[in-house]
Write a protein that holds these residues in place. Structure first.
Motif, mmCIF file in Angstrom:
data_model
loop_
_atom_site.group_PDB
_atom_site.id
_atom_site.type_symbol
_atom_site.label_atom_id
_atom_site.label_comp_id
_atom_site.label_asym_id
_atom_site.label_seq_id
_atom_site.Cartn_x
_atom_site.Cartn_y
_atom_site.Cartn_z
ATOM 1 N N ASN A 285 -8.808 -2.908 -6.526
ATOM 2 C CA ASN A 285 -9.291 -3.218 -5.184
ATOM 3 C C ASN A 285 -8.144 -3.678 -4.281
ATOM 4 O O ASN A 285 -8.035 -3.259 -3.125
ATOM 5 C CB ASN A 285 -10.376 -4.289 -5.250
ATOM 6 C CG ASN A 285 -11.645 -3.784 -5.894
ATOM 7 O OD1 ASN A 285 -11.988 -2.591 -5.785
ATOM 8 N ND2 ASN A 285 -12.376 -4.668 -6.569
ATOM 9 N N THR A 286 -7.299 -4.543 -4.839
ATOM 10 C CA THR A 286 -6.162 -5.044 -4.043
ATOM 11 C C THR A 286 -5.175 -3.930 -3.758
ATOM 12 O O THR A 286 -4.691 -3.770 -2.625
ATOM 13 C CB THR A 286 -5.463 -6.187 -4.790
ATOM 14 O OG1 THR A 286 -6.395 -7.243 -5.017
ATOM 15 C CG2 THR A 286 -4.288 -6.721 -3.981
ATOM 16 N N TYR A 287 -4.879 -3.137 -4.784
ATOM 17 C CA TYR A 287 -3.884 -2.074 -4.628
ATOM 18 C C TYR A 287 -4.351 -1.012 -3.635
ATOM 19 O O TYR A 287 -3.587 -0.565 -2.770
ATOM 20 C CB TYR A 287 -3.591 -1.443 -5.988
ATOM 21 C CG TYR A 287 -2.535 -0.359 -5.954
ATOM 22 C CD1 TYR A 287 -1.190 -0.679 -5.951
ATOM 23 C CD2 TYR A 287 -2.894 0.985 -5.903
ATOM 24 C CE1 TYR A 287 -0.214 0.298 -5.906
ATOM 25 C CE2 TYR A 287 -1.926 1.981 -5.859
ATOM 26 C CZ TYR A 287 -0.594 1.634 -5.865
ATOM 27 O OH TYR A 287 0.364 2.607 -5.811
ATOM 28 N N SER A 288 -5.607 -0.595 -3.734
ATOM 29 C CA SER A 288 -6.104 0.485 -2.879
ATOM 30 C C SER A 288 -6.198 0.071 -1.419
ATOM 31 O O SER A 288 -6.229 0.926 -0.531
ATOM 32 C CB SER A 288 -7.479 0.955 -3.365
ATOM 33 O OG SER A 288 -8.422 -0.107 -3.303
ATOM 34 N N ALA A 289 -6.205 -1.239 -1.156
ATOM 35 C CA ALA A 289 -6.288 -1.711 0.227
ATOM 36 C C ALA A 289 -4.934 -1.767 0.924
ATOM 37 O O ALA A 289 -4.862 -1.962 2.143
ATOM 38 C CB ALA A 289 -6.935 -3.099 0.245
ATOM 39 N N LEU A 290 -3.860 -1.553 0.171
ATOM 40 C CA LEU A 290 -2.533 -1.645 0.767
ATOM 41 C C LEU A 290 -2.215 -0.413 1.602
ATOM 42 O O LEU A 290 -2.617 0.702 1.274
ATOM 43 C CB LEU A 290 -1.479 -1.805 -0.336
ATOM 44 C CG LEU A 290 -1.572 -3.077 -1.176
ATOM 45 C CD1 LEU A 290 -0.600 -3.008 -2.344
ATOM 46 C CD2 LEU A 290 -1.300 -4.312 -0.323
ATOM 47 N N GLN A 291 -1.452 -0.621 2.667
ATOM 48 C CA GLN A 291 -1.029 0.478 3.532
ATOM 49 C C GLN A 291 0.270 1.087 3.010
ATOM 50 O O GLN A 291 1.180 0.373 2.593
ATOM 51 C CB GLN A 291 -0.812 -0.019 4.977
ATOM 52 C CG GLN A 291 -2.067 -0.546 5.640
ATOM 53 C CD GLN A 291 -3.099 0.553 5.845
ATOM 54 O OE1 GLN A 291 -2.764 1.674 6.263
ATOM 55 N NE2 GLN A 291 -4.356 0.246 5.550
ATOM 56 N N SER A 292 0.334 2.418 3.060
ATOM 57 C CA SER A 292 1.535 3.100 2.589
ATOM 58 C C SER A 292 2.771 2.623 3.342
ATOM 59 O O SER A 292 2.745 2.442 4.564
ATOM 60 C CB SER A 292 1.391 4.618 2.769
ATOM 61 O OG SER A 292 0.297 5.102 2.028
ATOM 62 N N ASN A 293 3.862 2.421 2.599
ATOM 63 C CA ASN A 293 5.170 2.055 3.158
ATOM 64 C C ASN A 293 5.180 0.723 3.898
ATOM 65 O O ASN A 293 6.132 0.418 4.621
ATOM 66 C CB ASN A 293 5.695 3.159 4.080
ATOM 67 C CG ASN A 293 6.022 4.422 3.318
ATOM 68 O OD1 ASN A 293 6.609 4.372 2.249
ATOM 69 N ND2 ASN A 293 5.615 5.565 3.861
#
Length: 477
Positions: free
Chosen positions: A79-87
């Motif tokens: 959940n935490t990882y998938s919410a991060l914005q690329s770059n």
């Protein structure tokens, strides 16, 4: 129904050269078996011979109903990882932490592949679809610092189905820091401006690499190693980062022969990424300075820096040179015979201050059996006064004279030092002789001339007395 929620992305973290993730954790979770969407991933800008390790951190799973779901490596919060914005900065930090956790065993990748780069690139064939973290271990001698890179090869939609999604990516890397060191007020790599006993200024500069967060204990160490003729003065060291003073508590200094080793603490390194470090210090020029044409008084610098979380690379040495010069002349009598034993002392241009060596001893030179007198370890362009301070018996001291050192002329061997080809001496004059005249009769004590003078004086005094007595007799009459 086809889901398209998983973003396509290539994530690049901050610099991470040679990530030592050679340990493959035991009990690795299994990825989706036999995915029909496996694809190749090619990484460019990788030096030949480098070892590239791919860690699968996300598995993209397409079920029989074309539903796309994701499976995360053990230890990663999906959940935490998938919410991060690329770059984003947050994504870069997360990637660095994942790399650190894989090395530490708290994250177990779904799969691991390793390939050695050739021809400046590396291709991983048939990688399971999902996301892969790539880390590069440098080949021996490589100076690059590679960035952590995550590549997404999740299948892409094509109409009502999915198709494989091969990727070609340039891995970002920066060349390792290139230290520089200059000498003198002109900040060059060579100087001729200093004489024995002087404190010669040096300046070191180098930029801290942009280490990622998985570099938990990075190294950034200067090693200064002058050869004979220079002694680093560690109490003169001043350190700055981007022009701002750095407290001595942020680094350690250890004497090493004539030089020193200066090591920055890891916390300081991690909070000064990309900043230019400047180290200014002085070294004392000694009487062991430049002696031969093939030698030279050099000061060598190397930089040890991390090019992976567990390995370091040593830069090529930077060598600065301090040139010094000498002059010689022959002490002779009026008949051009060598005069041994005459002592000369070297002074500054106006003759008011004696020149001293690194120990505070005055520079003196005594004529050898061939009458040769010489001084060395002197600066180009400076004028010196030479005074005869001990005179051979029966001779008069020569008048003080001046010598100006000229590097263009100081290319001769010193004839008084047989077996050594200095090639950094000049003559005092063209005929290169300094003549001590014989003493005159007046200055000589106890000689025949003095006796004759004394007898003549007595006779003159006696004659004067007789004249006075005769005059008195005449007056009395």
């Amino acid at each position: 129904m086809i889901k398209k929620g998983f973003r396509q992305k290539v994530l690049t973290g901050i610099a991470a050269a040679a990530l030592a993730l050679s340990m493959v954790p035991v009990g690795m979770a299994s990825a989706e078996p036999g995915s029909k969407y496996a694809s190749d991933i090619t990484l460019k800008n990788v030096d030949s011979g480098a070892t590239v390790t791919a860690y699968q951190i996300v598995d993209a799973v397409v079920d029989s109903n074309n539903n796309l779901t994701y499976k995360y490596a053990n230890g990663i919060d999906g959940n935490t990882y998938s919410a991060l914005q690329s770059n984003s900065a947050e994504m870069k930090a997360a990637v660095g932490k994942i790399a650190t956790d894989i090395a530490g065993g708290s994250v177990t990748p779904l799969d691991v592949k390793t390939v050695t780069a050739a021809g400046g690139a590396v291709t991983f064939s048939g990688l399971d679809d999902g996301e892969w973290l790539f880390v590069v271990t440098n080949a021996d001698g490589s100076t690059k610092v590679y960035q952590n890179t995550v590549v997404n090869n999740t299948p892409k939609s094509s109409g009502l189905t999915y198709v494989a999604n091969p990727q070609t990516v340039d891995i970002k890397a920066e060349d390792g820091p290139q230290p520089d060191k200059t000498v003198g007020e002109s900040n060059a790599h060579e100087t001729s401006e200093y004489q024995v006993g002087d404190l010669v200024p040096f300046t070191i500069t180098a930029a801290v690499p942009n280490y990622p967060s998985n570099y938990t204990n990075p190294t950034f160490t200067f090693k200064d190693a002058p050869n004979d003729g220079l002694i680093d003065q560690t109490d003169t060291i001043e350190v700055k980062a981007n022009g701002n003073p750095v407290a001595a508590s942020e680094y350690t200094v250890a004497a090493n022969g004539n030089g020193f080793t200066l090591s920055f603490k890891s916390d300081f390194i991690k909070t000064h990424l990309g900043q230019t470090i400047t180290v200014a210090y002085k070294a004392k020029l000694t009487s062991a300075a430049f002696k031969t044409a093939s030698d030279g008084t050099k000061n060598s610098l190397t930089l040890d820096y991390s090019n992976s979380p567990t390995t370091t690379h040593t830069s090529d040495p930077i060598k600065d040179k301090v040139n010094t010069y000498g002059f010689y002349f022959q002490k002779v009598d009026k008949d051009s015979h060598p005069l041994q034993g005459a002592e000369f002392t070297l002074y500054n241009e106006d003759g008011t201050e004696a020149i001293k060596d690194e120990n505070g001893d005055v520079l003196k030179s005594t004529a050898d059996a061939n009458g040769y007198v010489w001084f060395e370890d002197l600066a180009d362009g400076k004028t010196y006064t030479v005074k005869e301070t001990k005179v051979p018996a029966g001779k008069q001291a020569v008048a003080d004279f001046k010598v100006t050192i000229k590097a263009a002329s100081a290319t001769l061997d010193n004839p008084a030092t047989t077996g050594i080809a200095e090639a950094n001496y000049q003559k005092y004059t063209n005929d290169n002789t300094v003549v001590d005249p014989d003493q005159g009769v007046l200055p000589i004590t106890g000689g025949a001339g003095t006796l004759a003078l004394t007898v003549a004086g007595v006779v003159m005094i006696a004659g004067s007395a007789m004249i006075v007595a005769s005059s008195r007799k005449k007056i009395s009459k």
